[in-house]
Design a protein around this motif. Structure first.
Motif, mmCIF file in Angstrom:
data_model
loop_
_atom_site.group_PDB
_atom_site.id
_atom_site.type_symbol
_atom_site.label_atom_id
_atom_site.label_comp_id
_atom_site.label_asym_id
_atom_site.label_seq_id
_atom_site.Cartn_x
_atom_site.Cartn_y
_atom_site.Cartn_z
ATOM 1 N N GLY A 120 -9.402 -6.544 -3.569
ATOM 2 C CA GLY A 120 -8.097 -6.342 -4.188
ATOM 3 C C GLY A 120 -8.013 -5.220 -5.199
ATOM 4 N N ASN A 121 -8.862 -4.216 -5.063
ATOM 5 C CA ASN A 121 -8.827 -3.122 -6.042
ATOM 6 C C ASN A 121 -7.486 -2.397 -6.056
ATOM 7 N N LEU A 122 -6.939 -2.108 -4.894
ATOM 8 C CA LEU A 122 -5.620 -1.469 -4.849
ATOM 9 C C LEU A 122 -4.541 -2.444 -5.322
ATOM 10 N N ALA A 123 -4.618 -3.678 -4.851
ATOM 11 C CA ALA A 123 -3.613 -4.683 -5.227
ATOM 12 C C ALA A 123 -3.567 -4.880 -6.741
ATOM 13 N N ASP A 124 -4.716 -4.880 -7.396
ATOM 14 C CA ASP A 124 -4.749 -5.040 -8.847
ATOM 15 C C ASP A 124 -3.949 -3.939 -9.537
ATOM 16 N N LEU A 125 -4.098 -2.709 -9.074
ATOM 17 C CA LEU A 125 -3.361 -1.587 -9.665
ATOM 18 C C LEU A 125 -1.864 -1.715 -9.423
ATOM 19 N N ILE A 126 -1.509 -2.172 -8.238
ATOM 20 C CA ILE A 126 -0.097 -2.280 -7.849
ATOM 21 C C ILE A 126 0.600 -3.428 -8.574
ATOM 22 N N TYR A 127 -0.096 -4.539 -8.770
ATOM 23 C CA TYR A 127 0.497 -5.736 -9.354
ATOM 24 C C TYR A 127 1.121 -5.479 -10.725
ATOM 25 N N ASP A 128 0.574 -4.546 -11.486
ATOM 26 C CA ASP A 128 1.146 -4.198 -12.790
ATOM 27 C C ASP A 128 2.569 -3.689 -12.673
ATOM 28 N N ARG A 129 2.932 -3.151 -11.504
ATOM 29 C CA ARG A 129 4.256 -2.567 -11.298
ATOM 30 C C ARG A 129 5.144 -3.394 -10.376
ATOM 31 N N CYS A 130 4.542 -4.267 -9.577
ATOM 32 C CA CYS A 130 5.321 -5.080 -8.632
ATOM 33 C C CYS A 130 4.598 -6.410 -8.421
#
Length: 134
Positions: free
Chosen positions: A13-23
């Motif tokens: 979930g490395n990409l998901a972790d970055l994205i979750y801050d915004r969505c």
């Protein structure tokens, strides 16, 4: 805002972790048991499933799909395309030799390459696709 984001074959979930801050409307799909169990600790929706076999009925469609698929990228890109909303956006890091002519139309080479396990240097780039591009 009706944004929804998918990270298929999410690994840890490395990409998901970055994205979750915004969505916060984010879904990560991962088959590998150890990675899936790790993802279960995350605040976003996780599904344990083979991404290539998942159905729209299980996930819905997404406004954004962000990925770094395994080496057989064309299969994954085609599956991602089927889960994209009509005005959605797909961005994927791929190896140039792992995509077909259709996806090459949406490919931009990066000035960095990936060293394969056998030592070969593979050209790396980004697929940037939206259904409106057709």
């Amino acid at each position: 805002d009706d944004s929804s984001v998918l990270e298929p074959s999410a690994g840890r979930g490395n990409l998901a972790d970055l994205i979750y801050d915004r969505c916060e409307n984010l879904t990560a799909i991962e088959l590998h048991c150890e990675h899936y169990e790790y993802l279960q600790e995350k605040p976003y929706r996780t599904i344990r499933r083979d991404f290539l076999k998942i159905t729209e009925a299980e996930t819905g469609k997404f406004s954004h799909i962000i990925s770094c698929p395994p080496f057989k990228s064309t299969l994954h890109l085609n599956k991602m395309k089927s889960l994209l909303k009509p005005y959605g956006h797909l961005v994927s890091l791929v190896m140039a030799d792992s995509i077909d002519d259709y996806w090459m139309k949406y490919y931009t080479k990066l000035n960095l390459d990936f060293k394969a396990p056998n030592g070969d240097m593979l050209e790396c780039g980004i697929i940037n696709y939206s259904p409106g591009d057709n």
